[in-house]
Design a protein around this motif. Structure first.
Motif, PDB file in Angstrom:
ATOM      1  N   ASN A 385      38.071  70.875 -37.523  1.00 60.36           N
ATOM      2  CA  ASN A 385      39.325  70.878 -38.277  1.00 60.36           C
ATOM      3  C   ASN A 385      39.306  69.883 -39.436  1.00 60.36           C
ATOM      4  O   ASN A 385      39.960  70.098 -40.460  1.00 60.36           O
ATOM      5  CB  ASN A 385      40.495  70.596 -37.339  1.00 60.36           C
ATOM      6  CG  ASN A 385      40.794  71.768 -36.429  1.00 60.36           C
ATOM      7  OD1 ASN A 385      40.635  72.922 -36.819  1.00 60.36           O
ATOM      8  ND2 ASN A 385      41.222  71.482 -35.206  1.00 60.36           N
ATOM      9  N   TYR A 390      41.985  70.756 -42.525  1.00 57.43           N
ATOM     10  CA  TYR A 390      43.279  70.775 -41.852  1.00 57.43           C
ATOM     11  C   TYR A 390      43.729  69.358 -41.481  1.00 57.43           C
ATOM     12  O   TYR A 390      44.916  69.031 -41.553  1.00 57.43           O
ATOM     13  CB  TYR A 390      43.221  71.626 -40.589  1.00 57.43           C
ATOM     14  CG  TYR A 390      42.847  73.079 -40.813  1.00 57.43           C
ATOM     15  CD1 TYR A 390      43.013  73.675 -42.058  1.00 57.43           C
ATOM     16  CD2 TYR A 390      42.327  73.856 -39.785  1.00 57.43           C
ATOM     17  CE1 TYR A 390      42.678  75.008 -42.267  1.00 57.43           C
ATOM     18  CE2 TYR A 390      41.988  75.192 -39.982  1.00 57.43           C
ATOM     19  CZ  TYR A 390      42.163  75.759 -41.219  1.00 57.43           C
ATOM     20  OH  TYR A 390      41.826  77.073 -41.426  1.00 57.43           O
ATOM     21  N   HIS A 432      36.951  77.220 -34.660  1.00 56.39           N
ATOM     22  CA  HIS A 432      38.420  77.198 -34.647  1.00 56.39           C
ATOM     23  C   HIS A 432      38.966  78.493 -34.040  1.00 56.39           C
ATOM     24  O   HIS A 432      39.880  78.466 -33.200  1.00 56.39           O
ATOM     25  CB  HIS A 432      38.920  77.013 -36.085  1.00 56.39           C
ATOM     26  CG  HIS A 432      40.401  76.982 -36.233  1.00 56.39           C
ATOM     27  ND1 HIS A 432      41.130  75.809 -36.241  1.00 56.39           N
ATOM     28  CD2 HIS A 432      41.306  77.982 -36.383  1.00 56.39           C
ATOM     29  CE1 HIS A 432      42.408  76.094 -36.393  1.00 56.39           C
ATOM     30  NE2 HIS A 432      42.543  77.406 -36.481  1.00 56.39           N
ATOM     31  N   ASN A 465      47.467  68.729 -31.126  1.00 53.18           N
ATOM     32  CA  ASN A 465      46.790  69.826 -31.817  1.00 53.18           C
ATOM     33  C   ASN A 465      47.538  71.148 -31.766  1.00 53.18           C
ATOM     34  O   ASN A 465      47.141  72.103 -32.433  1.00 53.18           O
ATOM     35  CB  ASN A 465      45.382  70.023 -31.226  1.00 53.18           C
ATOM     36  CG  ASN A 465      44.438  68.893 -31.583  1.00 53.18           C
ATOM     37  OD1 ASN A 465      43.990  68.785 -32.716  1.00 53.18           O
ATOM     38  ND2 ASN A 465      44.147  68.029 -30.624  1.00 53.18           N
ATOM     39  N   LEU A 468      48.747  72.690 -35.066  1.00 50.92           N
ATOM     40  CA  LEU A 468      47.649  73.034 -35.965  1.00 50.92           C
ATOM     41  C   LEU A 468      47.182  74.472 -35.725  1.00 50.92           C
ATOM     42  O   LEU A 468      46.784  75.172 -36.647  1.00 50.92           O
ATOM     43  CB  LEU A 468      46.516  72.034 -35.763  1.00 50.92           C
ATOM     44  CG  LEU A 468      45.411  71.949 -36.811  1.00 50.92           C
ATOM     45  CD1 LEU A 468      44.813  70.546 -36.843  1.00 50.92           C
ATOM     46  CD2 LEU A 468      44.309  72.963 -36.514  1.00 50.92           C
TER      47      LEU A 468
END
Length: 695
Positions: A385, A390, A432, A465, A468
């Protein structure tokens, strides 16, 4: 009048989260690395840091609400007490025979987990009580003394007692209890008629043994925590979060630690339930992703979904909730959670077949992801990430934890992108997506596999997280709204502040509804209500502050498993029994897609009651304003959104900057979490401070 505070403390595998809520609505937060060797120390140290920062003294804390994994860790690591078991002759091996359920289809090599009590520490007594409670063979006191003496001679650290059908008549267990109190008054003991007076031999035996197995561990932990708090000048009352979402006192937790096995994840679900009610959201799926695991649960019509039993140590990479039999069965009410080994610290690796994988192994807090610079060498989801743009390398935990993006890139290039023959950003994006697909399995486990359509729900995302990944997962599931609450990264701690004190009671009471004596059932429920009211009164909850709610476990005659339905207030009479039969049929159809005809008899299996102690906390919670919700300095950075969009110049905002609806892509950075709003979606901040993403 001076401001006083309540503390919510949640210990995770990577971070310990602390939230202080003042009587004036002030909210103070702290996120620190968990002290794995001594979890209690992280609580004391974190509170000391917050006191120094805010100029507070220990006496300003009136109550500490705590979610802990100490009991579950003891089971997972097989570091519980040396337990002896006394059971009925012929039932010595119940813990090994189990229920013959197989958690992995077609896997002939699957091995059952070792029993928590070794066979030589399982002693039998020659007695027999039938399922109606009639004594077929009386227990000889000399036989009972022999079994107790044999275990004491082995130096056991706790004793569990579970005799056949003792839920119907506990007389023989009572005899053994008196002998134990006389011969070993200070030895921890767990008796099934007190712990779980319900039918099903393996479930009752396993639960009774688990309770004994963790009793010394939990008691030692709570004593150490109390000692540390007292030494720091914090005499606050200590309440523990239970697996069912209610709070209990530290004294009760030490006596019945089986109720706090899944203490850690419950706080966030309870907080989500409270905020869903405030936003009038009838159906939400909670999604909590931290550094080690991700968890999903469901709140429907304002009620948390609860399971009546679950397995401890069954493994966190689930395939289906329909496959059971792994781990150790614990038959106590618990928030119905599905968990996968997917967190920010999850290792990214290539399997023997050359396929990219993510988790379940995790880097934890130490050494942590490669970008932490603490010695980690295996790439993780956090590293991915960071490479995707991100996560801001200079902003994690409000900038207190600096990340080394260069190290993350080198590790990904060498161990993932190079072997796969692809650019680093594509490899990172692949990791991801893989971890997102693993977490979608957890969401389907609490929705689709429970007969619910996830498209009818909103996704409530929290954890460091969760925000996200939430929007991307919602798109895959067909969910059109994501809600990210304030203090999302600390929300499990914040959720503890919404919880009520709860005591759960249950009793096996098998009757065909159409042939039942309503007065007999009513009397049994009133007796449980008397017990619950007495317990609540002893803890200071009387009148309107004490709330009782009933439920019933039912099934069609001949079925092995039950469904639980709520029982409304009022006397148990013929009309109520008819209502229960219809409510069960409706729940059966909703869960399984069908119901039996009106000629099929419904059987009552167990009666249940929850006694809740309500606190007048609403005003402070409504005024609560997280201290770190602020606008960010206007900025932007490149972020990768897959081959379709590639690298996009993405605005970086603070939560306060979302005064009006804005189109993605956006990145919203906060002290405790990062929220990604991908292209094609919109985000806004509602009146409660929640980020609402529309898909």
């Amino acid at each position: 009048m001076p401001v006083t505070y309540r503390a919510g403390v949640d210990i995770g595998g990577t971070f310990t989260d602390i939230v202080l809520l003042g009587s004036d609505g002030t909210v103070l937060t702290r996120k620190i690395s968990s002290s794995v060797g001594n979890y209690a120390q992280a609580i004391v140290d974190g509170l000391a840091e917050m006191f120094a920062e805010a100029g507070l003294g220990g006496t300003a804390i009136e109550e500490i609400r705590h979610g802990t994994t100490v009991a579950s860790n003891a089971i997972l690591e097989h570091k519980g007490a040396r337990v002896g078991l006394i059971t009925t002759k012929g039932f010595r091996d119940v813990l090994e025979i189990r229920t013959l359920r197989m958690p992995r289809l077609y896997d002939l090599g699957w091995t059952k987990p070792p029993p928590l009590v070794e066979r030589y520490l399982r002693k039998v007594v020659d007695e027999r009580i039938d399922h109606r409670g009639h004594v077929d063979r009386a227990l000889d006191p000399a036989d009972a003394e022999r079994a107790v003496d044999a275990l004491l001679g082995e130096g056991v650290e706790a004793i569990a007692v579970c005799l056949l059908n003792s839920f119907a008549n506990p007389a023989h267990e009572v005899m053994l209890k008196r002998i134990l109190e006389r011969k070993a008054p200070h030895l921890p003991k767990s008796l099934s008629f007190e712990v779980l007076p319900e039918i099903k031999e393996y479930e009752r035996t396993s639960t009774t043994v688990i309770n004994a197995y963790v009793m010394p561990i939990v008691a030692t932990y709570l004593r150490a925590l109390r000692k540390g708090l007292d030494a720091a000048g914090i005499p606050a009352r200590l309440l523990l979060m239970q697996s069912n979402g209610g709070l209990t006192t530290d004294a009760a937790a030490a006596e019945r630690p089986m109720n706090i096995i899944e203490s850690g994840p419950a706080g966030g679900v309870v907080g989500a339930q409270a905020l869903a009610r405030a936003k009038d959201l009838g159906k939400i799926i909670t999604f909590d992703m931290g550094g080690t695991t991700a968890k999903a649960s469901m709140v429907e019509d304002g009620q948390v979904a609860r399971a009546q039993e679950y397995a401890v140590g069954a493994g966190i990479m689930i395939g289906s909730r329909l496959l059971t039999g792994a781990g150790y069965t614990l038959k106590v009410p618990a928030i119905d959670l599905a968990e996968v080994g997917a967190g920010g610290g999850s290792h990214v690796w290539i399997d023997a077949g050359g396929a990219l994988q993510a988790g379940p192994e995790s880097a934890g807090a130490v050494p942590g992801p490669v970008c932490y610079g603490l010695g980690g060498t295996v790439p993780t989801i956090t590293d991915a990430n960071v490479l995707l743009g991100y996560i801001n390398p200079a902003h994690l935990v409000g900038g207190a934890l600096k990340l080394d993006a260069g190290k993350a890139r080198l590790a990904f290039a060498e161990k993932i992108a190079g072997p796969l023959g692809m650019p680093v950003e594509r490899a990172a994006y692949g990791a991801h997506l893989i971890v997102a697909s693993n977490m979608i399995r957890a969401i389907k486990a609490v929705s689709t596999e429970r007969g619910r359509d996830p498209r009818e729900f909103s996704l409530f995302a929290f954890g460091g997280n969760g925000p996200l990944f939430a929007a991307g997962m919602a798109a895959e599931l067909g969910i059109d709204r994501v809600v990210v609450p304030p203090s999302a990264g600390l929300f499990s701690s914040f959720g503890l502040l919404y919880a009520d004190v709860e005591h759960h009671y249950a009793r096996t009471f098998r009757r065909l509804l159409r042939q039942s004596d309503a007065a007999e059932i009513d009397a049994a429920w009133r007796e449980m209500a008397r017990q619950a009211s007495g317990q609540l009164a002893a803890e200071g909850f009387t009148g309107a502050a004490a709330r009782l709610s009933r439920s019933a476990a039912l099934h069609y005659k001949g079925q092995s498993y039950e469904l639980t339905v709520a029982v409304p207030d009022g006397p148990i009479d013929a009309a109520m029994l008819k209502h229960l039969e219809e409510a069960f049929g409706a729940e059966h159809e909703r869960t399984y897609g069908h119901r039996a005809g009106p000629e099929e008899p419904v059987e009552l299996v167990a009666i249940q009651l929850v006694g809740a102690g309500l606190r007048d906390d609403g005003s402070a919670l409504q005024r609560a304003a997280p201290s770190r919700v602020a606008a960010a300095k206007p900025s932007s950075r490149k972020a990768w959104f897959g081959d379709r969009h590639g690298w996009l110049d993405t605005p970086v905002l603070g939560r306060a900057d979302l005064a009006a609806s804005r189109a993605g892509p956006l990145i919203i950075e906060e002290y405790d979490a990062t929220c990604v709003v991908p292209p094609g979606t919109r985000a806004e901040r509602d009146e409660g401070g929640n980020i609402v993403i529309s898909l």
